[in-house]
Design a protein around this motif. Structure first.
Motif, PDB file in Angstrom:
ATOM      1  N   SER A   1       7.048  -2.127   2.017  1.00 42.83           N
ATOM      2  CA  SER A   1       7.061  -3.441   1.375  1.00 42.83           C
ATOM      3  C   SER A   1       6.498  -4.559   2.254  1.00 42.83           C
ATOM      4  CB  SER A   1       8.494  -3.805   0.972  1.00 42.83           C
ATOM      5  OG  SER A   1       9.336  -3.868   2.117  1.00 42.83           O
ATOM      6  N   ASN A   2       6.087  -4.223   3.477  1.00 44.23           N
ATOM      7  CA  ASN A   2       5.584  -5.246   4.404  1.00 44.23           C
ATOM      8  C   ASN A   2       4.189  -5.715   3.978  1.00 44.23           C
ATOM      9  OD1 ASN A   2       4.660  -6.759   6.559  1.00 44.23           O
ATOM     10  ND2 ASN A   2       5.411  -5.353   8.120  1.00 44.23           N
ATOM     11  N   PRO A   3       4.033  -7.002   3.552  1.00 52.33           N
ATOM     12  CA  PRO A   3       2.721  -7.472   3.068  1.00 52.33           C
ATOM     13  C   PRO A   3       1.715  -7.709   4.189  1.00 52.33           C
ATOM     14  CG  PRO A   3       4.299  -9.283   3.083  1.00 52.33           C
ATOM     15  CD  PRO A   3       5.065  -8.050   3.463  1.00 52.33           C
TER      16      PRO A   3
ATOM     17  N   ASN B   1      14.525   6.810   3.091  1.00 52.76           N
ATOM     18  CA  ASN B   1      14.796   6.706   1.652  1.00 52.76           C
ATOM     19  C   ASN B   1      13.564   7.046   0.819  1.00 52.76           C
ATOM     20  OD1 ASN B   1      17.330   5.781   2.296  1.00 52.76           O
ATOM     21  ND2 ASN B   1      16.791   3.632   2.104  1.00 52.76           N
ATOM     22  N   TYR B   2      12.387   6.934   1.413  1.00 54.41           N
ATOM     23  CA  TYR B   2      11.141   7.140   0.682  1.00 54.41           C
ATOM     24  C   TYR B   2      10.570   8.541   0.841  1.00 54.41           C
ATOM     25  CZ  TYR B   2      11.018   2.007   0.553  1.00 54.41           C
ATOM     26  OH  TYR B   2      11.316   0.683   0.370  1.00 54.41           O
ATOM     27  N   LEU B   3      11.100   9.328   1.762  1.00 59.09           N
ATOM     28  CA  LEU B   3      10.477  10.601   2.119  1.00 59.09           C
ATOM     29  C   LEU B   3      11.382  11.782   1.784  1.00 59.09           C
ATOM     30  CD1 LEU B   3       9.120   9.646   5.671  1.00 59.09           C
ATOM     31  CD2 LEU B   3       7.920   9.472   3.472  1.00 59.09           C
TER      32      LEU B   3
ATOM     33  N   ASP C   1      -1.683   5.677  -2.349  1.00 55.50           N
ATOM     34  CA  ASP C   1      -0.883   6.135  -3.477  1.00 55.50           C
ATOM     35  C   ASP C   1       0.622   6.195  -3.247  1.00 55.50           C
ATOM     36  OD1 ASP C   1      -3.479   8.475  -4.354  1.00 55.50           O
ATOM     37  OD2 ASP C   1      -3.082   6.457  -5.139  1.00 55.50           O
ATOM     38  N   ASN C   2       1.064   6.649  -2.084  1.00 56.25           N
ATOM     39  CA  ASN C   2       2.502   6.880  -1.920  1.00 56.25           C
ATOM     40  C   ASN C   2       2.981   6.466  -0.535  1.00 56.25           C
ATOM     41  OD1 ASN C   2       2.372   9.281  -0.049  1.00 56.25           O
ATOM     42  ND2 ASN C   2       1.172  10.093  -1.771  1.00 56.25           N
ATOM     43  N   PRO C   3       4.303   6.344  -0.366  1.00 54.06           N
ATOM     44  CA  PRO C   3       4.852   5.879   0.918  1.00 54.06           C
ATOM     45  C   PRO C   3       4.412   6.701   2.118  1.00 54.06           C
ATOM     46  CG  PRO C   3       6.542   5.795  -0.767  1.00 54.06           C
ATOM     47  CD  PRO C   3       5.351   6.463  -1.395  1.00 54.06           C
ATOM     48  N   TYR C   4       4.370   8.012   1.970  1.00 51.57           N
ATOM     49  CA  TYR C   4       3.964   8.845   3.112  1.00 51.57           C
ATOM     50  C   TYR C   4       2.539   8.524   3.545  1.00 51.57           C
ATOM     51  CZ  TYR C   4       2.852  12.841   6.026  1.00 51.57           C
ATOM     52  OH  TYR C   4       2.458  13.631   7.084  1.00 51.57           O
TER      53      TYR C   4
ATOM     54  N   ILE D   1       2.444   5.317   5.556  1.00 52.54           N
ATOM     55  CA  ILE D   1       2.893   5.567   6.929  1.00 52.54           C
ATOM     56  C   ILE D   1       1.795   6.259   7.734  1.00 52.54           C
ATOM     57  CG2 ILE D   1       4.594   6.807   8.337  1.00 52.54           C
ATOM     58  CD1 ILE D   1       6.454   6.561   5.774  1.00 52.54           C
ATOM     59  N   LYS D   2       1.129   7.210   7.114  1.00 52.81           N
ATOM     60  CA  LYS D   2       0.055   7.951   7.779  1.00 52.81           C
ATOM     61  C   LYS D   2      -1.077   7.030   8.206  1.00 52.81           C
ATOM     62  CE  LYS D   2      -3.009  11.927   7.047  1.00 52.81           C
ATOM     63  NZ  LYS D   2      -3.384  13.004   6.081  1.00 52.81           N
ATOM     64  N   VAL D   3      -1.498   6.131   7.300  1.00 51.56           N
ATOM     65  CA  VAL D   3      -2.573   5.175   7.623  1.00 51.56           C
ATOM     66  C   VAL D   3      -2.139   4.251   8.755  1.00 51.56           C
ATOM     67  CG1 VAL D   3      -3.927   3.230   6.753  1.00 51.56           C
ATOM     68  CG2 VAL D   3      -3.636   5.268   5.341  1.00 51.56           C
ATOM     69  N   VAL D   4      -0.897   3.784   8.704  1.00 53.93           N
ATOM     70  CA  VAL D   4      -0.387   2.871   9.729  1.00 53.93           C
ATOM     71  C   VAL D   4      -0.381   3.552  11.100  1.00 53.93           C
ATOM     72  CG1 VAL D   4       1.676   1.664  10.555  1.00 53.93           C
ATOM     73  CG2 VAL D   4       0.983   1.460   8.169  1.00 53.93           C
TER      74      VAL D   4
END
Length: 221
Positions: A65-67, A169-171, A140-143, A146-149
């Motif tokens: 959710s971090n913009p 909570n997302y994984l 597309d998805n939370p994972y 995280i991977k891109v970050v």
């Protein structure tokens, strides 16, 4: 690398090994979050020497959710893209810059006011004019976020301590296992905070794991 928030003894974070810090202690958790977000009342050290938290730690909170997630990379991405331009592309951009300025200058003659145009040639100005930015909504998805970050920090800030929050909570279990392996492959310093009273999970067997309970009793694994 070590992270210290008194009166707790230091939490050790190794590169390539995910560190999980779990707690159900609201006071400890809130103090830790405030310290991380404000770079205050916490200490980061390496080889037993204190290092600058502003330079060596990044608290990303909830990356889903971090913009402003990709804000630290904007300038570095700009420089990287400009460096990747070949000579033909640079020449074409120069010509386009001249054409654009010529059109505006021609239109200015319709006004009864003396006007001039900046003749400076700048790839950086053209880049900013193009409005190129990272499109988080396209991931597309939370994972994948995280991977891109993590890949971005590996590319641009590989020595920083990366602190994430509200992540598990997302994984699902498979994604958590993949995340642990990804951190190992990228050789990053990563700490994940988890506010929970759940018992120790076998998912964290390959991690460095800490928990602080409601009585401030600490468990290290």
């Amino acid at each position: 690398m070590k992270l210290t928030i008194y009166p707790q003894k230091p939490f050790v974070i190794e590169n390539g090994i995910l560190t999980v810090l779990q707690t159900n202690n609201s006071k400890f958790y809130s103090d830790l979050i405030i310290g991380l977000s404000r770079h205050n009342n916490i200490i980061v050290s390496d080889n037993d020497g204190i290092i600058d938290t502003q330079e060596n730690l990044v608290y990303l909170d909830n990356v889903i959710s971090n913009p402003n997630l990709f804000l630290p990379f904007k300038l570095k991405l700009e420089n990287l893209i400009i460096e990747d331009l070949n000579e033909n592309e640079r020449q074409r951009l120069f010509q386009l810059d001249r054409e654009i300025k010529s059109i505006f200058l021609g239109a200015s003659y319709l006004e009864d006011i003396p006007m001039s145009i900046d003749e400076e040639w700048s790839l950086k100005k053209l880049y900013k004019y193009s409005g190129i930015d990272v499109l988080k909504s396209a991931i597309d998805n939370p994972y994948d976020i995280i991977k891109v970050v993590l890949n971005s920090y590996k590319k641009f800030y590989p020595k920083k301590l990366i602190v994430l929050n509200v992540l598990f909570n997302y994984l699902d279990s498979s994604q958590i296992s993949n995340l642990i392996q990804m951190i190992k492959d990228l050789d990053l310093y990563v700490l994940i905070l988890n506010f929970s009273s759940q018992p120790y999970s076998k998912l964290f067997e390959k991690c460095r794991y800490y928990s602080v309970d409601s009585d401030f009793v600490r468990f290290d694994r």
